[in-house]
Design an enzyme around this catalytic site. Structure first.
Site, PDB file in Angstrom:
ATOM      1  N   LYS A  11      45.229  -6.223  25.507  1.00  0.00           N
ATOM      2  CA  LYS A  11      44.762  -6.899  24.294  1.00  0.00           C
ATOM      3  C   LYS A  11      45.177  -8.378  24.259  1.00  0.00           C
ATOM      4  CE  LYS A  11      44.594  -2.680  21.448  1.00  0.00           C
ATOM      5  NZ  LYS A  11      45.019  -2.043  20.168  1.00  0.00           N
ATOM      6  N   TYR A  51      34.754  -0.636  18.253  1.00  0.00           N
ATOM      7  CA  TYR A  51      35.635   0.015  17.271  1.00  0.00           C
ATOM      8  C   TYR A  51      34.840   0.644  16.120  1.00  0.00           C
ATOM      9  CZ  TYR A  51      40.066  -1.580  19.321  1.00  0.00           C
ATOM     10  OH  TYR A  51      41.148  -1.774  20.144  1.00  0.00           O
ATOM     11  N   PHE A  59      42.044  -1.346   8.110  1.00  0.00           N
ATOM     12  CA  PHE A  59      42.439  -2.384   9.059  1.00  0.00           C
ATOM     13  C   PHE A  59      41.301  -2.859   9.947  1.00  0.00           C
ATOM     14  CE2 PHE A  59      43.633   1.756  11.007  1.00  0.00           C
ATOM     15  CZ  PHE A  59      42.910   1.707  12.190  1.00  0.00           C
ATOM     16  N   ARG A  87      47.954   7.476  27.907  1.00  0.00           N
ATOM     17  CA  ARG A  87      48.471   7.509  26.533  1.00  0.00           C
ATOM     18  C   ARG A  87      49.996   7.597  26.547  1.00  0.00           C
ATOM     19  NH1 ARG A  87      44.997   6.045  22.466  1.00  0.00           N
ATOM     20  NH2 ARG A  87      46.251   7.279  21.025  1.00  0.00           N
ATOM     21  N   THR A  93      51.258   4.119  18.771  1.00  0.00           N
ATOM     22  CA  THR A  93      50.480   2.991  18.235  1.00  0.00           C
ATOM     23  C   THR A  93      51.389   1.932  17.629  1.00  0.00           C
ATOM     24  OG1 THR A  93      48.749   4.590  17.679  1.00  0.00           O
ATOM     25  CG2 THR A  93      48.584   2.403  16.677  1.00  0.00           C
ATOM     26  N   ARG A 104      54.147  -0.249  24.998  1.00  0.00           N
ATOM     27  CA  ARG A 104      54.236  -0.786  23.623  1.00  0.00           C
ATOM     28  C   ARG A 104      55.683  -1.020  23.209  1.00  0.00           C
ATOM     29  NH1 ARG A 104      49.220   2.864  21.331  1.00  0.00           N
ATOM     30  NH2 ARG A 104      47.603   1.254  21.442  1.00  0.00           N
ATOM     31  N   ASN A 114      49.375  -4.582  19.569  1.00  0.00           N
ATOM     32  CA  ASN A 114      50.167  -3.603  20.305  1.00  0.00           C
ATOM     33  C   ASN A 114      49.800  -3.534  21.788  1.00  0.00           C
ATOM     34  OD1 ASN A 114      47.751  -2.291  20.004  1.00  0.00           O
ATOM     35  ND2 ASN A 114      48.572  -0.529  18.893  1.00  0.00           N
ATOM     36  N   HIS A 117      44.990  -0.871  24.644  1.00  0.00           N
ATOM     37  CA  HIS A 117      44.160   0.232  24.149  1.00  0.00           C
ATOM     38  C   HIS A 117      44.019   1.236  25.276  1.00  0.00           C
ATOM     39  CE1 HIS A 117      40.670   2.517  22.715  1.00  0.00           C
ATOM     40  NE2 HIS A 117      40.240   2.408  23.955  1.00  0.00           N
ATOM     41  N   GLU A 128      33.475   4.739  26.464  1.00  0.00           N
ATOM     42  CA  GLU A 128      34.086   3.400  26.480  1.00  0.00           C
ATOM     43  C   GLU A 128      33.882   2.722  27.834  1.00  0.00           C
ATOM     44  OE1 GLU A 128      38.103   4.095  25.094  1.00  0.00           O
ATOM     45  OE2 GLU A 128      37.392   4.536  23.063  1.00  0.00           O
TER      46      GLU A 128
HETATM   47  P1  RTP Z   1      44.020   2.277  20.670  1.00  0.00           P
HETATM   48  O1  RTP Z   1      42.796   2.954  20.084  1.00  0.00           O
HETATM   49  O2  RTP Z   1      43.970   0.781  20.602  1.00  0.00           O
HETATM   50  O3  RTP Z   1      44.389   2.788  22.031  1.00  0.00           O
HETATM   51  O4  RTP Z   1      45.264   2.653  19.759  1.00  0.00           O
HETATM   52  P2  RTP Z   1      45.614   4.013  19.062  1.00  0.00           P
HETATM   53  O5  RTP Z   1      44.667   5.082  19.443  1.00  0.00           O
HETATM   54  O6  RTP Z   1      47.075   4.212  19.314  1.00  0.00           O
HETATM   55  O7  RTP Z   1      45.404   3.620  17.537  1.00  0.00           O
HETATM   56  P3  RTP Z   1      44.113   3.824  16.585  1.00  0.00           P
HETATM   57  O8  RTP Z   1      44.530   4.660  15.423  1.00  0.00           O
HETATM   58  O9  RTP Z   1      42.929   4.261  17.389  1.00  0.00           O
HETATM   59  O10 RTP Z   1      43.893   2.340  16.062  1.00  0.00           O
HETATM   60  C1  RTP Z   1      43.206   1.407  16.859  1.00  0.00           C
HETATM   61  C2  RTP Z   1      43.956   0.108  16.817  1.00  0.00           C
HETATM   62  O11 RTP Z   1      43.894  -0.447  15.521  1.00  0.00           O
HETATM   63  C3  RTP Z   1      45.069  -1.195  15.241  1.00  0.00           C
HETATM   64  N1  RTP Z   1      45.729  -0.632  14.077  1.00  0.00           N
HETATM   65  N2  RTP Z   1      46.150  -1.370  13.084  1.00  0.00           N
HETATM   66  N3  RTP Z   1      47.270  -2.262  10.664  1.00  0.00           N
HETATM   67  C4  RTP Z   1      47.278  -0.960  10.923  1.00  0.00           C
HETATM   68  O12 RTP Z   1      47.764  -0.133  10.198  1.00  0.00           O
HETATM   69  C5  RTP Z   1      46.683  -0.531  12.188  1.00  0.00           C
HETATM   70  N4  RTP Z   1      46.588   0.720  12.605  1.00  0.00           N
HETATM   71  C6  RTP Z   1      45.972   0.645  13.802  1.00  0.00           C
HETATM   72  C7  RTP Z   1      45.946  -1.098  16.477  1.00  0.00           C
HETATM   73  O13 RTP Z   1      45.683  -2.228  17.307  1.00  0.00           O
HETATM   74  C8  RTP Z   1      45.451   0.179  17.125  1.00  0.00           C
HETATM   75  O14 RTP Z   1      45.756   0.189  18.491  1.00  0.00           O
HETATM   76 MG    MG Z   2      42.525   4.899  19.331  1.00  0.00          MG
END
Ligand code: RTP
Ligand code: MG
Length: 140
Positions: A11, A51, A59, A87, A93, A104, A114, A117, A128
C-alpha cells in the site's frame, strides 16, 4: 495441501517509506513466490471498484483516498496454501493487534495505513488477480 495463487498489494504508506523490498522479502521468507508484480498509481475509479465490497462501510471514502495517495505494488503470490499463508504473514488488520514478526506489526502505521492487502479467500483471490493482471503477465 494445494498450490494456490493469492493477490497482494503493497500500500502507499509502504511504498512511500521505501519498504517494497523489505515486505517482499517477508513474503518470500514465508514461502510465497512473486509470480507477477507491477508498480501502479490507482485511479479513484479503480480503487472504488476494487474495494466495492466495502462501499457501505464508514471508512470507504477514507480508504479509497488513502489507496490513491501514492503508488502501490500489486503482486500475484504463489505457494502452498498461499491465501492463508499470506494472511498469516500480513498479521491483523489493526497493527496494534498483529502478532510479532508479521508485516503489519513491523511496518504498519495504523488500521488504515496498514502496509499490505491480501485476498481473504481463494474465490476473491481469483477475482482480484483478474482485476489487475492479464494472464500473460503472470509467469509461474
Ligand atoms: P485488506 O483487505 O486490505 O487485506 O485488509 P483486511 O482484510 O485485514 O481488512 P478489511 O476489513 O478488508 O478492510 C480493508 C482495509 O480497509 C482499511 N480499514 N480501515 N478505519 C478503519 O476502521 C478501517 N478498517 C479497515 C484497512 O486499510 C484495511 O486493510
Ligand atoms: Mg479484506
Amino acid at each position: 495441501m494445494a498450490t494456490e495463487r493469492t493477490f497482494s498489494i503493497i500500500k502507499p504508506d509502504a511504498t512511500r517509506r521505501n519498504l517494497t523490498g523489505a515486505i517482499t522479502a517477508k513474503l518470500e521468507e514465508a514461502g510465497l513466490r512473486v509470480v507477477a508484480s507491477k508498480r501502479i498509481q490507482m485511479s479513484r475509479e479503480q480503487a472504488e471498484g476494487f474495494y466495492g465490497v466495502h462501499r457501505e462501510r464508514p471508512f470507504f471514502n477514507d480508504l479509497v483516498t488513502f489507496m490513491i495517495s501514492g503508488p502501490v505494488v500489486v503482486q500475484v503470490l504463489e505457494g502452498e496454501n498461499a491465501v492463508l499463508r499470506n494472511r498469516e504473514v500480513m498479521g491483523a488488520t489493526n497493527p496494534a493487534n498483529a502478532d510479532a514478526g508479521t508485516i503489519r506489526k513491523d511496518f504498519a502505521e495504523s488500521i488504515e495505513a496498514n502496509s499490505v492487502h491480501g485476498s481473504d479467500s481463494l474465490e476473491n483471490a481469483k477475482i482480484e488477480i483478474d482485476f489487475f493482471f492479464k494472464p500473460e503477465e503472470i509467469v509461474g
